[in-house]
Design an enzyme around this catalytic site. Structure first.
Site, PDB file in Angstrom:
ATOM      1  N   LEU A 235     -25.121 -12.728  60.939  1.00  0.00           N
ATOM      2  CA  LEU A 235     -26.149 -13.173  61.643  1.00  0.00           C
ATOM      3  C   LEU A 235     -27.785 -13.532  60.720  1.00  0.00           C
ATOM      4  O   LEU A 235     -27.601 -13.036  59.833  1.00  0.00           O
ATOM      5  CB  LEU A 235     -26.171 -11.357  62.452  1.00  0.00           C
ATOM      6  CG  LEU A 235     -25.805 -11.050  63.665  1.00  0.00           C
ATOM      7  CD1 LEU A 235     -25.635  -9.944  64.422  1.00  0.00           C
ATOM      8  CD2 LEU A 235     -25.108 -12.216  64.478  1.00  0.00           C
TER       9      LEU A 235
ATOM     10  N   VAL B  32     -34.846 -22.026  66.407  1.00  0.00           N
ATOM     11  CA  VAL B  32     -35.209 -21.382  64.734  1.00  0.00           C
ATOM     12  C   VAL B  32     -34.230 -21.826  63.742  1.00  0.00           C
ATOM     13  O   VAL B  32     -33.827 -22.546  63.255  1.00  0.00           O
ATOM     14  CB  VAL B  32     -34.923 -19.628  64.435  1.00  0.00           C
ATOM     15  CG1 VAL B  32     -35.595 -19.267  63.663  1.00  0.00           C
ATOM     16  CG2 VAL B  32     -35.192 -18.770  66.329  1.00  0.00           C
TER      17      VAL B  32
ATOM     18  N   ALA C 211     -31.553 -15.030  61.263  1.00  0.00           N
ATOM     19  CA  ALA C 211     -32.857 -15.370  61.670  1.00  0.00           C
ATOM     20  C   ALA C 211     -32.660 -16.057  63.404  1.00  0.00           C
ATOM     21  O   ALA C 211     -33.476 -14.858  64.248  1.00  0.00           O
ATOM     22  CB  ALA C 211     -33.770 -15.732  61.135  1.00  0.00           C
TER      23      ALA C 211
ATOM     24  N   LYS D  60     -30.382 -22.756  72.116  1.00  0.00           N
ATOM     25  CA  LYS D  60     -30.323 -24.701  72.038  1.00  0.00           C
ATOM     26  C   LYS D  60     -30.019 -25.337  70.602  1.00  0.00           C
ATOM     27  O   LYS D  60     -30.052 -26.491  71.120  1.00  0.00           O
ATOM     28  CB  LYS D  60     -32.257 -25.104  72.483  1.00  0.00           C
ATOM     29  CG  LYS D  60     -31.992 -24.634  74.240  1.00  0.00           C
ATOM     30  CD  LYS D  60     -33.844 -25.285  74.448  1.00  0.00           C
ATOM     31  CE  LYS D  60     -34.204 -24.602  75.464  1.00  0.00           C
ATOM     32  NZ  LYS D  60     -35.798 -25.209  76.144  1.00  0.00           N
ATOM     33  N   LYS D  61     -29.962 -24.637  70.481  1.00  0.00           N
ATOM     34  CA  LYS D  61     -29.515 -25.077  69.192  1.00  0.00           C
ATOM     35  C   LYS D  61     -27.466 -25.990  69.558  1.00  0.00           C
ATOM     36  O   LYS D  61     -27.242 -27.163  68.813  1.00  0.00           O
ATOM     37  CB  LYS D  61     -28.810 -23.899  68.516  1.00  0.00           C
ATOM     38  CG  LYS D  61     -28.722 -24.393  66.206  1.00  0.00           C
ATOM     39  CD  LYS D  61     -28.559 -24.184  65.257  1.00  0.00           C
ATOM     40  CE  LYS D  61     -27.254 -24.955  64.760  1.00  0.00           C
ATOM     41  NZ  LYS D  61     -25.850 -24.747  64.566  1.00  0.00           N
TER      42      LYS D  61
ATOM     43  N   HIS E 279     -30.213 -15.815  65.462  1.00  0.00           N
ATOM     44  CA  HIS E 279     -29.733 -14.963  65.878  1.00  0.00           C
ATOM     45  C   HIS E 279     -30.649 -13.357  66.534  1.00  0.00           C
ATOM     46  O   HIS E 279     -30.915 -13.207  67.766  1.00  0.00           O
ATOM     47  CB  HIS E 279     -28.198 -14.373  64.819  1.00  0.00           C
ATOM     48  CG  HIS E 279     -27.424 -14.747  65.579  1.00  0.00           C
ATOM     49  ND1 HIS E 279     -26.825 -15.400  64.439  1.00  0.00           N
ATOM     50  CD2 HIS E 279     -26.316 -15.748  66.264  1.00  0.00           C
ATOM     51  CE1 HIS E 279     -25.646 -15.853  63.804  1.00  0.00           C
ATOM     52  NE2 HIS E 279     -25.777 -15.854  64.590  1.00  0.00           N
TER      53      HIS E 279
HETATM   54  P1  AMP Z   1     -22.689 -18.321  66.684  1.00  0.00           P
HETATM   55  O1  AMP Z   1     -23.359 -17.447  66.086  1.00  0.00           O
HETATM   56  O2  AMP Z   1     -23.697 -19.305  66.282  1.00  0.00           O
HETATM   57  O3  AMP Z   1     -21.674 -18.340  67.852  1.00  0.00           O
HETATM   58  O4  AMP Z   1     -24.544 -18.427  67.996  1.00  0.00           O
HETATM   59  C1  AMP Z   1     -24.427 -17.042  68.551  1.00  0.00           C
HETATM   60  C2  AMP Z   1     -25.725 -17.797  69.250  1.00  0.00           C
HETATM   61  O5  AMP Z   1     -26.534 -18.159  68.381  1.00  0.00           O
HETATM   62  C3  AMP Z   1     -25.912 -18.730  70.704  1.00  0.00           C
HETATM   63  O6  AMP Z   1     -26.100 -19.284  71.503  1.00  0.00           O
HETATM   64  C4  AMP Z   1     -26.261 -19.695  69.816  1.00  0.00           C
HETATM   65  O7  AMP Z   1     -26.994 -20.778  70.353  1.00  0.00           O
HETATM   66  C5  AMP Z   1     -27.757 -18.782  68.811  1.00  0.00           C
HETATM   67  N1  AMP Z   1     -28.216 -19.753  67.674  1.00  0.00           N
HETATM   68  C6  AMP Z   1     -27.747 -19.794  66.336  1.00  0.00           C
HETATM   69  N2  AMP Z   1     -28.624 -20.536  65.259  1.00  0.00           N
HETATM   70  C7  AMP Z   1     -29.829 -20.936  66.420  1.00  0.00           C
HETATM   71  C8  AMP Z   1     -30.314 -21.341  65.752  1.00  0.00           C
HETATM   72  N3  AMP Z   1     -31.143 -21.333  64.455  1.00  0.00           N
HETATM   73  N4  AMP Z   1     -31.920 -20.985  66.835  1.00  0.00           N
HETATM   74  C9  AMP Z   1     -31.794 -20.263  67.962  1.00  0.00           C
HETATM   75  N5  AMP Z   1     -30.315 -20.127  68.416  1.00  0.00           N
HETATM   76  C10 AMP Z   1     -29.323 -20.099  67.404  1.00  0.00           C
END
Ligand code: AMP
Length: 287
Positions: free
Chosen positions: A34, A179, A36, A151-152, A38
């Site tokens: 995790l 972010v 910033a 939205k990433k 997340h």
């Molecule tokens: P992940 O652990 O990569 O599967 O991400 C979990 C959630 O966090 C997903 O909905 C991602 O789109 C979101 N997420 C990951 N990185 C970012 C970021 N930099 N900005 C916004 N949301 C993020």
């Protein structure tokens, strides 16, 4: 809202922890390591839940990896993940093992057939089927009123909105803004795997998206925007552009000409050495 965070690792414990909770439940699924980005989702979940509960999951979902090397190299920081969740006001943290989530002889697939075809779906076969499968399971286990996704992973958000629409999950999906690091790089768990040279060069992804958006504001066609991004990233040693696409922000279908009044998305994926990074920017064609 509970007193203190509960950490659960089995489905049975999860159900028991949630049994006494009300219907207002906000879910934030993650794969751990995790950061910033997340934290921003978790804080939004806390705000949205009010007196209800925030449920986070940390599960490195094997079914969404199309590349065994990527799965093996995916960072894992469980201790820090627990601390961050606690800090962000999570009530229940679900951290299952793969064997807890999936039976070996599982035989049900959940596949989205339109929005997942292009962009990352084209270069990562099976990825979105894995995402739809795990998220469907999490929705059934947690029965959230709301779920937040970043939205990433714009395409993932679109696919999951379609999942709840077409399978009648009574869940409100929220999209959270990207972010970024101070230098503009979208924060990702994979960023720690970049070489120092590639980490230094990676902010070019966002700066090229911003430059393309400016061209767009001057009336340039989608192909010209793509050329701007490809030109900037293609000149970095060791970088290979996977795709640069301009698509309709709703349907994710490619836009080949300026479409007045339409919301568009410029999305990019590029390999920086062994690490695949994605980013995107929303744009509105003025009518
Ligand atoms: P992940 O652990 O990569 O599967 O991400 C979990 C959630 O966090 C997903 O909905 C991602 O789109 C979101 N997420 C990951 N990185 C970012 C970021 N930099 N900005 C916004 N949301 C993020």
């Amino acid at each position: 809202m509970l007193w203190g965070m509960r950490i659960v690792t089995t489905k049975r414990e999860l159900r028991a922890a949630l049994a006494a909770c009300g219907a207002r439940r906000v879910l934030v699924p993650t794969m751990g390591a995790l950061h910033a980005g997340h934290a921003s989702l978790l804080r939004q979940a806390r705000e949205l839940a009010g007196g209800g509960v925030v449920v986070a999951s940390v599960f490195l979902n094997p079914t969404q990896f199309d590349n065994a090397g990527d799965l093996a190299a995916y960072p894992s920081t469980p201790g820090r993940d627990v601390a961050l969740c606690e800090e962000c006001g999570v009530d229940v943290l679900f951290m299952p093992e793969a064997g807890e989530m999936y039976r070996q002889d599982r035989s049900i697939a959940v596949e989205e057939l339109a929005l997942s075809r292009g962009l990352c779906g084209a270069s990562r076969p099976g990825h979105f089927a894995g995402v739809c499968l795990v998220v469907s399971k999490l929705f059934n286990l947690v029965q959230p009123s709301d779920a937040i996704f970043g939205k990433k992973d714009y395409q993932q958000l679109a696919v999951l909105r379609r999942l709840v629409r077409d399978l009648d999950f009574p869940i409100c999906i929220h999209g959270a803004d990207i972010v970024r690091e101070k230098d503009g790089l979208a924060i990702s768990s994979r960023n720690v795997r970049l070489t120092p040279e590639h980490r230094a060069a990676a902010p070019a992804i966002y700066s090229s998206l911003l430059a393309a958006r400016e061209s767009f504001a001057r009336g340039c066609a989608p192909a010209e925007l793509q050329a701007v991004v490809r030109g900037k990233l293609g000149s970095i040693p060791g970088v290979r552009v996977d795709y640069v696409d301009v698509v309709d922000a709703e349907t994710l279908s490619p836009l080949s000409a300026a479409a007045p009044g339409r919301r568009a998305l410029l999305a990019v994926a590029a390999w920086f050495g062994e690490v695949r990074l994605i980013d995107n920017i929303e744009m509105t064609y003025s009518a």
